[in-house]
Design an enzyme around this catalytic site. Structure first.
Site, PDB file in Angstrom:
ATOM      1  CD  GLU A 221      -2.025   5.622   0.964  1.00 22.34           C
ATOM      2  OE1 GLU A 221      -0.895   6.123   0.862  1.00 22.34           O
ATOM      3  OE2 GLU A 221      -2.350   4.558   0.417  1.00 22.34           O
TER       4      GLU A 221
ATOM      5  NE  ARG B 141       0.117   4.732  -5.871  1.00 20.09           N
ATOM      6  CZ  ARG B 141       1.305   4.254  -5.495  1.00 20.09           C
ATOM      7  NH1 ARG B 141       1.384   3.230  -4.663  1.00 20.09           N
ATOM      8  NH2 ARG B 141       2.415   4.826  -5.923  1.00 20.09           N
TER       9      ARG B 141
ATOM     10  CG  HIS C 187       1.847   3.797   0.652  1.00 18.18           C
ATOM     11  ND1 HIS C 187       1.014   4.459  -0.212  1.00 18.18           N
ATOM     12  CD2 HIS C 187       2.771   3.188  -0.143  1.00 18.18           C
ATOM     13  CE1 HIS C 187       1.420   4.260  -1.460  1.00 18.18           C
ATOM     14  NE2 HIS C 187       2.486   3.486  -1.439  1.00 18.18           N
TER      15      HIS C 187
HETATM   16  P1  NAD Z   1       4.853  -2.933 -13.072  1.00 14.42           P
HETATM   17  O1  NAD Z   1       4.681  -1.936 -14.154  1.00 14.42           O
HETATM   18  O2  NAD Z   1       6.108  -3.729 -12.996  1.00 14.42           O
HETATM   19  O3  NAD Z   1       3.664  -3.993 -13.103  1.00 14.42           O
HETATM   20  C1  NAD Z   1       2.310  -3.677 -13.189  1.00 14.42           C
HETATM   21  C2  NAD Z   1       1.615  -4.842 -13.862  1.00 14.42           C
HETATM   22  O4  NAD Z   1       0.197  -4.673 -13.776  1.00 14.42           O
HETATM   23  C3  NAD Z   1       1.982  -4.960 -15.332  1.00 14.42           C
HETATM   24  O5  NAD Z   1       2.394  -6.274 -15.589  1.00 14.42           O
HETATM   25  C4  NAD Z   1       0.683  -4.607 -16.041  1.00 14.42           C
HETATM   26  O6  NAD Z   1       0.559  -5.290 -17.261  1.00 14.42           O
HETATM   27  C5  NAD Z   1      -0.332  -5.094 -15.023  1.00 14.42           C
HETATM   28  N1  NAD Z   1      -1.679  -4.557 -15.235  1.00 14.42           N
HETATM   29  C6  NAD Z   1      -2.046  -3.316 -15.620  1.00 14.42           C
HETATM   30  N2  NAD Z   1      -3.382  -3.240 -15.719  1.00 14.42           N
HETATM   31  C7  NAD Z   1      -3.869  -4.455 -15.390  1.00 14.42           C
HETATM   32  C8  NAD Z   1      -5.171  -5.008 -15.297  1.00 14.42           C
HETATM   33  N3  NAD Z   1      -6.249  -4.284 -15.617  1.00 14.42           N
HETATM   34  N4  NAD Z   1      -5.296  -6.293 -14.895  1.00 14.42           N
HETATM   35  C9  NAD Z   1      -4.215  -7.033 -14.606  1.00 14.42           C
HETATM   36  N5  NAD Z   1      -2.949  -6.571 -14.685  1.00 14.42           N
HETATM   37  C10 NAD Z   1      -2.783  -5.293 -15.074  1.00 14.42           C
HETATM   38  O7  NAD Z   1       4.626  -2.122 -11.731  1.00 14.42           O
HETATM   39  P2  NAD Z   1       5.011  -2.595 -10.243  1.00 14.42           P
HETATM   40  O8  NAD Z   1       6.388  -2.110  -9.903  1.00 14.42           O
HETATM   41  O9  NAD Z   1       4.683  -4.026 -10.076  1.00 14.42           O
HETATM   42  O10 NAD Z   1       3.995  -1.714  -9.392  1.00 14.42           O
HETATM   43  C11 NAD Z   1       2.594  -1.848  -9.581  1.00 14.42           C
HETATM   44  C12 NAD Z   1       1.877  -0.752  -8.810  1.00 14.42           C
HETATM   45  O11 NAD Z   1       1.992  -1.033  -7.421  1.00 14.42           O
HETATM   46  C13 NAD Z   1       2.513   0.626  -8.998  1.00 14.42           C
HETATM   47  O12 NAD Z   1       1.947   1.295 -10.118  1.00 14.42           O
HETATM   48  C14 NAD Z   1       2.202   1.308  -7.700  1.00 14.42           C
HETATM   49  O13 NAD Z   1       0.984   2.024  -7.806  1.00 14.42           O
HETATM   50  C15 NAD Z   1       2.038   0.182  -6.705  1.00 14.42           C
HETATM   51  N6  NAD Z   1       3.174   0.106  -5.761  1.00 14.42           N
HETATM   52  C16 NAD Z   1       2.911   0.181  -4.435  1.00 14.42           C
HETATM   53  C17 NAD Z   1       3.965   0.114  -3.532  1.00 14.42           C
HETATM   54  C18 NAD Z   1       3.713   0.184  -2.037  1.00 14.42           C
HETATM   55  O14 NAD Z   1       4.582   0.611  -1.306  1.00 14.42           O
HETATM   56  N7  NAD Z   1       2.564  -0.230  -1.567  1.00 14.42           N
HETATM   57  C19 NAD Z   1       5.301  -0.027  -3.987  1.00 14.42           C
HETATM   58  C20 NAD Z   1       5.520  -0.125  -5.352  1.00 14.42           C
HETATM   59  C21 NAD Z   1       4.448  -0.063  -6.239  1.00 14.42           C
END
Ligand code: NAD
Length: 272
Positions: A219, A190, A238
Site C-alpha cells: 500500500e 489486511r 484502505h
Molecule cells: P477483533 O480482534 O475484534 O476480531 C478479529 C477476529 O478474528 C477474532 O474474533 C479472532 O478470533 C478472529 N480470528 C483470528 N484468527 C482467525 C482465523 N485463523 N480464522 C478465523 N478467525 C480468526 O479485530 P477487528 O477489530 O475485527 O479487526 C480485525 C482486523 O481487521 C484487524 O486486525 C485489522 O488488521 C483489520 N482492520 C482493517 C481495517 C480497515 O480499515 N480496512 C479497520 C480495522 C481493522
C-alpha cells in the site's frame, strides 16, 4: 511523523517508531497491530493497546456497499456516467443481495459489523471463527479447518481476520478453487491475509466473478497492479473504517484507558 517523545510517558500513534520503546504506554490508532514489534515492547515493559471494537459500523457499511455495487452494478453505471453513456446492463447481469449467501471469515468487531449489515438486508450469513460458538446474525459458524466447506456455497466471502502467522495467505488458490465461479471476495482485513497473486490469477481465469478490496499486499497499491484494470474489482484506499468522527471514537478509548491507568486498573484492548 514527529517521533521525539523525550518529554512524554505515552503516545497515541498510527505507526511504530523505535523511540516509543521504553515509554510506559503506546496506543495504536488501528485495530491491526501487525506492524508493531511485540516482543520488543514486551521486553521493554512498554504497554501496547489497540483500537479494536470501534470499526464495526463503518467497515460493515463499506463491505455492504461493495457487495451492493457488485450486485446492482453501480460501479458500471458510474464508469459509464464519466463517458456520458446511457448503458443499461444485459438482463441477466444484476442480481439482488436478498437471500444471497455471505461467509464472513473472522467474527470479531469487523466480522460482526459486516454480518449485521448483511443480515439487515436479507442476506444469509455464515461465518468462520476459531471458537465456533453462536454469533449474532450468523446461521452456521465453522472452524478455520473447515474454511473450504464454509466458502463453497457463498456468493460473497468477506475476510475480517487480523494478520497473524496463522492467517497469512489464509485465502489462497485452494480457497478460490473451493469458491463458486460466480462468487466475489471482499477483503477489509489486511492485504497479506489473501494470496494476491492467486487472486489475480483466479480473477483472470474467470474462477471468481470479482472482488471488493480495501487492503493490499503493498500500500498504496502500485500503479502496475492488474487489479486497477479489472472491471469487477472495486479498489478502495484502505479507507473502509474511516468516518468523520473516527478521532472521537479513538479519544473515547484513550480517555477510558487513561482513567484505568490512573486507577491502577487493567488497560482495555491491551495487546502487550
Ligand atoms: P477483533 O480482534 O475484534 O476480531 C478479529 C477476529 O478474528 C477474532 O474474533 C479472532 O478470533 C478472529 N480470528 C483470528 N484468527 C482467525 C482465523 N485463523 N480464522 C478465523 N478467525 C480468526 O479485530 P477487528 O477489530 O475485527 O479487526 C480485525 C482486523 O481487521 C484487524 O486486525 C485489522 O488488521 C483489520 N482492520 C482493517 C481495517 C480497515 O480499515 N480496512 C479497520 C480495522 C481493522
Amino acid at each position: 511523523m514527529d517521533d521525539d517523545v523525550s518529554d512524554v510517558d505515552a503516545v497515541v500513534t498510527f505507526e511504530h517508531a523505535d523511540s516509543f520503546v521504553g515509554l510506559a504506554w503506546v496506543h495504536c490508532i488501528r485495530a491491526g497491530y501487525d506492524a508493531f514489534p511485540l516482543d520488543t515492547y514486551r521486553d521493554a515493559g512498554t504497554a501496547l493497546t489497540n483500537s479494536t471494537g470501534i470499526h464495526g459500523a463503518a467497515v460493515g457499511e463499506t463491505a455492504l456497499g461493495m457487495m451492493l455495487s457488485l450486485a446492482r452494478r453501480l460501479h458500471d453505471y458510474r464508469d459509464a456516467q464519466r463517458e456520458r453513456e446511457w448503458a443499461p446492463p444485459t438482463w441477466d447481469t444484476p442480481f439482488t443481495l436478498r437471500d444471497e449467501r455471505l461467509t464472513v471469515v473472522g467474527l470479531g468487531t469487523l466480522g460482526r459489523g459486516i454480518a449485521r449489515c448483511a443480515d439487515g438486508i436479507g442476506m444469509r450469513v455464515d461465518g468462520v471463527r476459531r471458537t465456533p460458538t453462536r454469533t449474532p446474525h450468523a446461521r452456521t459458524v465453522y472452524t478455520p479447518d473447515r474454511l473450504h466447506d464454509a466458502v463453497a456455497d457463498a456468493r460473497f466471502v468477506a475476510v475480517a481476520t487480523p494478520l497473524t502467522e496463522a492467517t497469512r495467505r489464509l485465502v489462497d488458490a485452494g480457497v478460490f478453487e473451493a469458491m463458486r465461479d460466480d462468487a466475489y471476495l471482499v477483503n477489509v482485513a489486511r492485504g497479506p491475509v489473501v494470496d494476491e497473486d492467486a487472486l489475480i490469477d483466479a480473477l483472470a481465469a474467470g474462477e471468481l466473478a470479482g472482488a471488493g478490496l480495501d487492503v493490499f499486499r503493498e500500500e498504496p497499491l502500485p500503479a502496475s497492479s492488474p487489479l486497477w484494470d479489472l472491471d469487477d474489482v472495486l479498489v478502495t484506499p484502505h479507507a473502509s473504517s474511516l468516518h468523520r468522527a473516527y478521532h472521537e471514537d479513538i479519544a473515547d478509548l484513550v480517555r477510558a484507558n487513561l482513567r484505568n491507568r490512573n486507577a491502577g486498573a487493567d488497560l482495555l484492548n491491551r495487546v502487550v
